[in-house]
Write a protein that holds these residues in place. Structure first.
Motif, PDB file in Angstrom:
ATOM      1  N   ILE A  31       0.843  -1.208   0.000  1.00  0.00           N
ATOM      2  CA  ILE A  31       0.000   0.000   0.000  1.00  0.00           C
ATOM      3  C   ILE A  31       0.875   1.254   0.000  1.00  0.00           C
ATOM      4  O   ILE A  31       0.635   2.192  -0.771  1.00  0.00           O
ATOM      5  N   VAL A  32       1.897   1.271   0.843  1.00  0.00           N
ATOM      6  CA  VAL A  32       2.799   2.424   0.902  1.00  0.00           C
ATOM      7  C   VAL A  32       3.527   2.583  -0.433  1.00  0.00           C
ATOM      8  O   VAL A  32       3.720   3.706  -0.909  1.00  0.00           O
ATOM      9  N   GLY A  33       3.926   1.483  -1.038  1.00  0.00           N
ATOM     10  CA  GLY A  33       4.593   1.554  -2.335  1.00  0.00           C
ATOM     11  C   GLY A  33       3.711   2.188  -3.397  1.00  0.00           C
ATOM     12  O   GLY A  33       4.167   3.044  -4.162  1.00  0.00           O
ATOM     13  N   PHE A  34       2.444   1.784  -3.439  1.00  0.00           N
ATOM     14  CA  PHE A  34       1.526   2.379  -4.407  1.00  0.00           C
ATOM     15  C   PHE A  34       1.312   3.862  -4.111  1.00  0.00           C
ATOM     16  O   PHE A  34       1.265   4.690  -5.023  1.00  0.00           O
ATOM     17  N   TRP A  35       1.188   4.199  -2.827  1.00  0.00           N
ATOM     18  CA  TRP A  35       0.995   5.603  -2.458  1.00  0.00           C
ATOM     19  C   TRP A  35       2.218   6.428  -2.852  1.00  0.00           C
ATOM     20  O   TRP A  35       2.082   7.522  -3.409  1.00  0.00           O
ATOM     21  N   LEU A  36       3.410   5.920  -2.563  1.00  0.00           N
ATOM     22  CA  LEU A  36       4.629   6.646  -2.911  1.00  0.00           C
ATOM     23  C   LEU A  36       4.761   6.835  -4.424  1.00  0.00           C
ATOM     24  O   LEU A  36       5.171   7.889  -4.897  1.00  0.00           O
ATOM     25  N   ARG A  37       4.393   5.792  -5.150  1.00  0.00           N
ATOM     26  CA  ARG A  37       4.469   5.909  -6.613  1.00  0.00           C
ATOM     27  C   ARG A  37       3.502   6.974  -7.127  1.00  0.00           C
ATOM     28  O   ARG A  37       3.851   7.792  -7.974  1.00  0.00           O
ATOM     29  N   ALA A  38       2.284   6.977  -6.587  1.00  0.00           N
ATOM     30  CA  ALA A  38       1.302   7.991  -6.988  1.00  0.00           C
ATOM     31  C   ALA A  38       1.790   9.384  -6.593  1.00  0.00           C
ATOM     32  O   ALA A  38       1.663  10.344  -7.371  1.00  0.00           O
ATOM     33  N   ASP A  40       4.945  10.368  -6.118  1.00  0.00           N
ATOM     34  CA  ASP A  40       6.074  10.720  -6.987  1.00  0.00           C
ATOM     35  C   ASP A  40       5.595  11.165  -8.367  1.00  0.00           C
ATOM     36  O   ASP A  40       6.098  12.144  -8.923  1.00  0.00           O
ATOM     37  N   ASN A  41       4.625  10.442  -8.912  1.00  0.00           N
ATOM     38  CA  ASN A  41       4.090  10.817 -10.231  1.00  0.00           C
ATOM     39  C   ASN A  41       3.455  12.200 -10.184  1.00  0.00           C
ATOM     40  O   ASN A  41       3.591  12.983 -11.133  1.00  0.00           O
ATOM     41  N   ALA A  42       2.752  12.505  -9.088  1.00  0.00           N
ATOM     42  CA  ALA A  42       2.138  13.829  -8.959  1.00  0.00           C
ATOM     43  C   ALA A  42       3.205  14.912  -8.880  1.00  0.00           C
ATOM     44  O   ALA A  42       3.080  15.974  -9.509  1.00  0.00           O
ATOM     45  N   VAL A  43       4.258  14.656  -8.118  1.00  0.00           N
ATOM     46  CA  VAL A  43       5.349  15.634  -8.004  1.00  0.00           C
ATOM     47  C   VAL A  43       6.041  15.814  -9.356  1.00  0.00           C
ATOM     48  O   VAL A  43       6.338  16.938  -9.773  1.00  0.00           O
ATOM     49  N   ILE A  44       6.273  14.731 -10.055  1.00  0.00           N
ATOM     50  CA  ILE A  44       6.918  14.802 -11.375  1.00  0.00           C
ATOM     51  C   ILE A  44       6.033  15.571 -12.349  1.00  0.00           C
ATOM     52  O   ILE A  44       6.522  16.429 -13.097  1.00  0.00           O
ATOM     53  N   ASP A  45       4.738  15.285 -12.352  1.00  0.00           N
ATOM     54  CA  ASP A  45       3.820  16.000 -13.249  1.00  0.00           C
ATOM     55  C   ASP A  45       3.813  17.498 -12.957  1.00  0.00           C
ATOM     56  O   ASP A  45       3.811  18.319 -13.875  1.00  0.00           O
TER      57      ASP A  45
END
Length: 113
Positions: A31-38, A40-45
């Motif tokens: 769950i934490v991995g999915f949250w971190l990925r989401a 990170d993607n938001a920060v990158i966007d």
């Protein structure tokens, strides 16, 4: 509970508890991995949008500067050509007078690298 789902009912209670804890930790890590990925993607966007805006602004400024330089160069060429035509019109050798006028207005430039 997970130990029972996996068919590990014959194991001692402490082993089943360890399996349950490990399964919980694994689930939490997923769950934490999915949250971190989401996240990170938001920060990158967000960063990409900011950089894209900066590039757009710089590109527009560069295009405006280039247009100004082109207009200035065009005016210089037209002025030089007009002088050459005037020099050619008042000479016995119009070609030479026109070319001499162009050479005088436009001295050789060093090669650009």
């Amino acid at each position: 509970m997970i130990a029972r789902l996996l068919g590990l009912v014959e194991l001692p209670d402490w082993v089943r508890h360890v399996v349950d804890v490990l399964a919980g930790v694994l689930l939490l890590a997923i769950i934490v991995g999915f949250w971190l990925r989401a996240h990170d993607n938001a920060v990158i966007d967000k960063h990409e949008a900011k950089v894209s805006q900066q590039v757009q602004t710089m590109s527009s400024a560069g295009a405006a500067d280039a247009s100004a330089v082109v207009a200035q160069s065009k005016q210089e060429v037209e002025t030089s050509n007009a002088k050459a035509r005037t020099a050619a019109a008042g000479s016995d050798d119009p070609l030479r007078a026109g070319l001499d006028s162009l050479r005088h207005d436009n001295p050789p430039r060093p090669a650009a690298h």
